[in-house]
Write a protein that holds these residues in place. Sequence first.
Motif, PDB file in Angstrom:
ATOM      1  N   GLN A   1      -3.548   0.313   5.508  1.00  0.00           N
ATOM      2  CA  GLN A   1      -4.665   0.475   6.439  1.00  0.00           C
ATOM      3  C   GLN A   1      -5.970   0.669   5.668  1.00  0.00           C
ATOM      4  OE1 GLN A   1      -4.935   4.026   9.182  1.00  0.00           O
ATOM      5  NE2 GLN A   1      -4.671   2.447  10.755  1.00  0.00           N
TER       6      GLN A   1
ATOM      7  N   LEU B   1      -3.235   2.413  -3.626  1.00  0.00           N
ATOM      8  CA  LEU B   1      -4.297   3.138  -2.926  1.00  0.00           C
ATOM      9  C   LEU B   1      -5.579   2.960  -3.711  1.00  0.00           C
ATOM     10  CD1 LEU B   1      -5.413   5.161  -0.821  1.00  0.00           C
ATOM     11  CD2 LEU B   1      -4.607   7.011  -2.315  1.00  0.00           C
TER      12      LEU B   1
ATOM     13  N   GLY C   1       0.793  -1.208   0.000  1.00  0.00           N
ATOM     14  CA  GLY C   1       0.000   0.000   0.000  1.00  0.00           C
ATOM     15  C   GLY C   1       0.833   1.268   0.000  1.00  0.00           C
TER      16      GLY C   1
ATOM     17  N   ILE D   1      -2.137   8.173   7.208  1.00  0.00           N
ATOM     18  CA  ILE D   1      -2.685   6.826   7.020  1.00  0.00           C
ATOM     19  C   ILE D   1      -1.522   5.899   6.693  1.00  0.00           C
ATOM     20  CG2 ILE D   1      -4.242   5.376   5.672  1.00  0.00           C
ATOM     21  CD1 ILE D   1      -5.852   7.905   5.003  1.00  0.00           C
TER      22      ILE D   1
ATOM     23  N   ALA E   1       1.411   4.886   1.768  1.00  0.00           N
ATOM     24  CA  ALA E   1       1.176   5.658   2.983  1.00  0.00           C
ATOM     25  C   ALA E   1       0.755   7.069   2.584  1.00  0.00           C
ATOM     26  CB  ALA E   1       2.428   5.705   3.844  1.00  0.00           C
TER      27      ALA E   1
ATOM     28  N   THR F   1      -3.752   0.196   0.396  1.00  0.00           N
ATOM     29  CA  THR F   1      -4.391   1.122   1.323  1.00  0.00           C
ATOM     30  C   THR F   1      -5.785   1.420   0.798  1.00  0.00           C
ATOM     31  OG1 THR F   1      -2.235   2.107   1.797  1.00  0.00           O
ATOM     32  CG2 THR F   1      -4.183   3.371   2.455  1.00  0.00           C
TER      33      THR F   1
ATOM     34  N   TRP G   1      -8.876  -6.784  -0.295  1.00  0.00           N
ATOM     35  CA  TRP G   1      -7.957  -5.891   0.422  1.00  0.00           C
ATOM     36  C   TRP G   1      -6.988  -6.694   1.291  1.00  0.00           C
ATOM     37  CZ3 TRP G   1      -8.473  -5.373   5.904  1.00  0.00           C
ATOM     38  CH2 TRP G   1      -7.532  -4.507   6.484  1.00  0.00           C
TER      39      TRP G   1
ATOM     40  N   ALA H   1       0.584   2.694   5.381  1.00  0.00           N
ATOM     41  CA  ALA H   1       0.401   1.830   4.213  1.00  0.00           C
ATOM     42  C   ALA H   1      -0.385   0.578   4.597  1.00  0.00           C
ATOM     43  CB  ALA H   1       1.752   1.443   3.633  1.00  0.00           C
TER      44      ALA H   1
END
Length: 286
Positions: free
Chosen positions: A73, A191, A44, A69, A46, A223, A217, A71
Amino acid sequence: MIATALRVHDTPVLETLPLWQPAERPVQEPPTRARSRERDAPGGLAVTVRDLSKAFDGHTVIENLDLHIPAGQFVAVVGRSGCGKSTLLRLILGLEQPSSGRVVLESEGVRPPPKRIMFQEPRLLPWAHVADNVAVGLGETGTKAERRARALTALGEVGLADKAGQWPATLSGGQRQRVALARALVSRPGLLALDEPLGALDALTRIGMQAMIEEIWQAQGFTALLVTHDVAEAVALADRILVVEDGRIALDVKVEVPRPRRRGDPILAALEGRILDHLLQTHAPA
């Protein structure tokens, strides 16, 4: 980039020769249940936001907002209509330019993975087969054979490998949204932004799509940033919930409930109630 994928929607044709051709033998749908994270997943992005503000015609929509945020999450953004949720999403994606402040996206790889967005409307090309619609998410990357293979893989991940040669008009609303999800996933984004993607679906289809998004996911590690009016959806899916009010983050709540989560779980219900109480009390009449 996102702009590459979306720009194709404005062109009169997808390709002179379509990607889709009938397979010589049935395409096997790769299983998605209980998968571990894919080895080739890029990871992901960040997201770091510093002192971010955005105004339209003198009206401030986002004001001095700070956010980080990590990576990988899964973050949900909730709030009343007009509070700035979708504007924040568009600023993070680079679809809007801030009036002040900055947004920084970071990845561990040398080449950062792309960003993608999924809207409430599928926005499929009616003149293109399902597989060709998915390949739009690749921009101009790869040969015709490579693009077709990647499109079929993405369709398999959303359970629609057998629909690759069909027209969008023949699909149900839920199936069209799954094609839109496959299009967003085919480039292996770092993302994935989800702007009310399930709002127009019936309740059972919506629950099924929520489970599918969560499962993919977990497998791919991107992310995820979900904008939704549905607090129950946010609680079911997210690691963290941001409540936006008047362009600022009013609440930042962690959802520390193990996955898979059971609907009706008393902890989730209490968390949903807390967020709803905050939203209702904040706007209660004097």
